[in-house]
Design an enzyme around this catalytic site. Structure first.
Site, PDB file in Angstrom:
ATOM      1  N   GLU A 128     -16.514  -8.565   8.506  1.00  0.00           N
ATOM      2  CA  GLU A 128     -15.852  -8.205   7.228  1.00  0.00           C
ATOM      3  C   GLU A 128     -16.367  -6.847   6.738  1.00  0.00           C
ATOM      4  OE1 GLU A 128     -16.174 -10.968   3.825  1.00  0.00           O
ATOM      5  OE2 GLU A 128     -16.015  -9.207   2.547  1.00  0.00           O
ATOM      6  N   THR A 166     -17.499 -10.221   0.365  1.00  0.00           N
ATOM      7  CA  THR A 166     -16.974 -11.307  -0.498  1.00  0.00           C
ATOM      8  C   THR A 166     -17.935 -12.485  -0.615  1.00  0.00           C
ATOM      9  OG1 THR A 166     -15.820 -12.214   1.418  1.00  0.00           O
ATOM     10  CG2 THR A 166     -14.525 -10.846  -0.077  1.00  0.00           C
TER      11      THR A 166
HETATM   12 FE1  F3S Z   1     -11.171 -15.195   0.983  1.00  0.00          FE
HETATM   13 FE2  F3S Z   1     -13.170 -15.782  -0.487  1.00  0.00          FE
HETATM   14 FE3  F3S Z   1     -12.516 -17.335   1.424  1.00  0.00          FE
HETATM   15  S1  F3S Z   1     -12.664 -13.802   0.296  1.00  0.00           S
HETATM   16  S2  F3S Z   1     -11.677 -16.024   2.966  1.00  0.00           S
HETATM   17  S3  F3S Z   1     -11.277 -16.915  -0.388  1.00  0.00           S
HETATM   18  S4  F3S Z   1     -14.579 -16.884   0.821  1.00  0.00           S
END
Ligand code: F3S
Length: 283
Positions: A128, A166
């Site tokens: 990522e 994230t």
């Molecule tokens: Fe998206 Fe957050 Fe899951 S960035 S892939 S919802 S951990």
């Protein structure tokens, strides 16, 4: 003894979408299906997909000579270069990059275009982060930890935009920001830790704070699961990190009142259920 399973345990929205996308393709199978890298960091899910004929590719060059097929891009995205190269293969590309990750690509792209230097707080070798970094058109730095922020020595006359992976630990992100601020860097902060991660970590921290035993279920390769384990272990000395029920060698101390269970974003529901059932029926 009470057993509490975190509400925010298991597949997040982005992972659910990516995994469902691949299963939909299997069900309507007309052609070869590839995923760019494992679709999620979970060997059980990836193994199941492989048994159904899905192939994992690591590089675009792995598709050389392939004239027909669908390539699904995983939830944490790919680099800008890989994306263009995939498009050039002429194969059908299904982009299951999570919208929260796409948002970071956009921020980095726009802020670089404005002349800002970019700081990404996250693990340098995580796909990522590699993807995020690739969207910078100017200077870009990866700061992996508060310790690394302490030794960050760059031009203080420049303007920086800071984003985060994230799944980064939110407490460590705050600490990193404070260090950069205290050193006098001119930083514009965009906290891009996604809500799913934030909720999962806060809830895990809260449960671990009152649990006698804590169980974190996740793949050893899953960065968000490892971070979840760190957070829980800091609050509860008896924290177990397991991938499946088979790994669990649980010892419950006398007088224990509460066992907490949580799981990373790439842990399937049935594994959480199995662990929960085991603890409830055997202790
Ligand atoms: Fe998206 Fe957050 Fe899951 S960035 S892939 S919802 S951990």
């Amino acid at each position: 003894m009470e057993v509490v399973v975190a509400e925010h345990a298991g597949f997040c929205f982005g992972v659910t979408k990516a995994v469902e996308t691949v299963y939909e393709q299997i069900n309507s199978k007309k052609t070869n299906i590839y995923t760019f890298g494992p679709i999620i960091h979970n060997q059980i899910v990836v193994g199941d997909l492989e048994s159904k004929g899905v192939k994992v590719i690591e590089n675009v060059s792995d598709l050389e000579g392939v004239n027909e097929g669908i390539v699904v891009i995983r939830s944490h995205g790919v680099t800008k270069e890989s994306y263009s190269a995939l498009k050039e293969t002429g194969l059908e590309i299904i982009d299951a990059t999570c919208p929260f990750v796409k948002r970071i690509h956009k921020i980095v792209d726009e802020e670089s275009a404005k002349g800002k230097s970019i700081i990404v707080v996250g693990s340098k070798t995580h796909p990522e982060v590699e993807g995020i970094v690739s969207y910078a058109t100017g200077p870009v730095y990866v700061v992996e930890s508060p310790e690394m922020a302490r030794s960050f020595r760059e031009d203080k006359a420049k303007d920086y935009t800071v984003v985060s992976q994230t799944t980064f630990n939110k407490n460590k992100f705050q600490e990193t920001i404070e260090i950069l601020n205290n050193y006098g860097y001119n930083i514009n902060i965009v906290n891009t830790i996604c809500n799913a991660t934030d909720e999962r970590q806060s809830e895990a921290q809260e449960i671990a704070g009152r649990a006698d035993v804590m169980i974190v279920i996740g793949d050893a390769h899953s960065s968000n699961s490892r971070k979840l384990y760190e957070i829980c272990a800091a609050k509860c000395d008896r924290t177990y990190f397991i991938q499946t029920l088979d790994d669990l060698e649980l010892e419950i101390p006398d007088g224990a009142k509460l066992v907490g269970i949580t799981a990373g974003a790439s842990t399937p529901k049935n594994i959480i259920e199995e662990v929960q059932k085991h603890v409830r029926t055997n202790f």
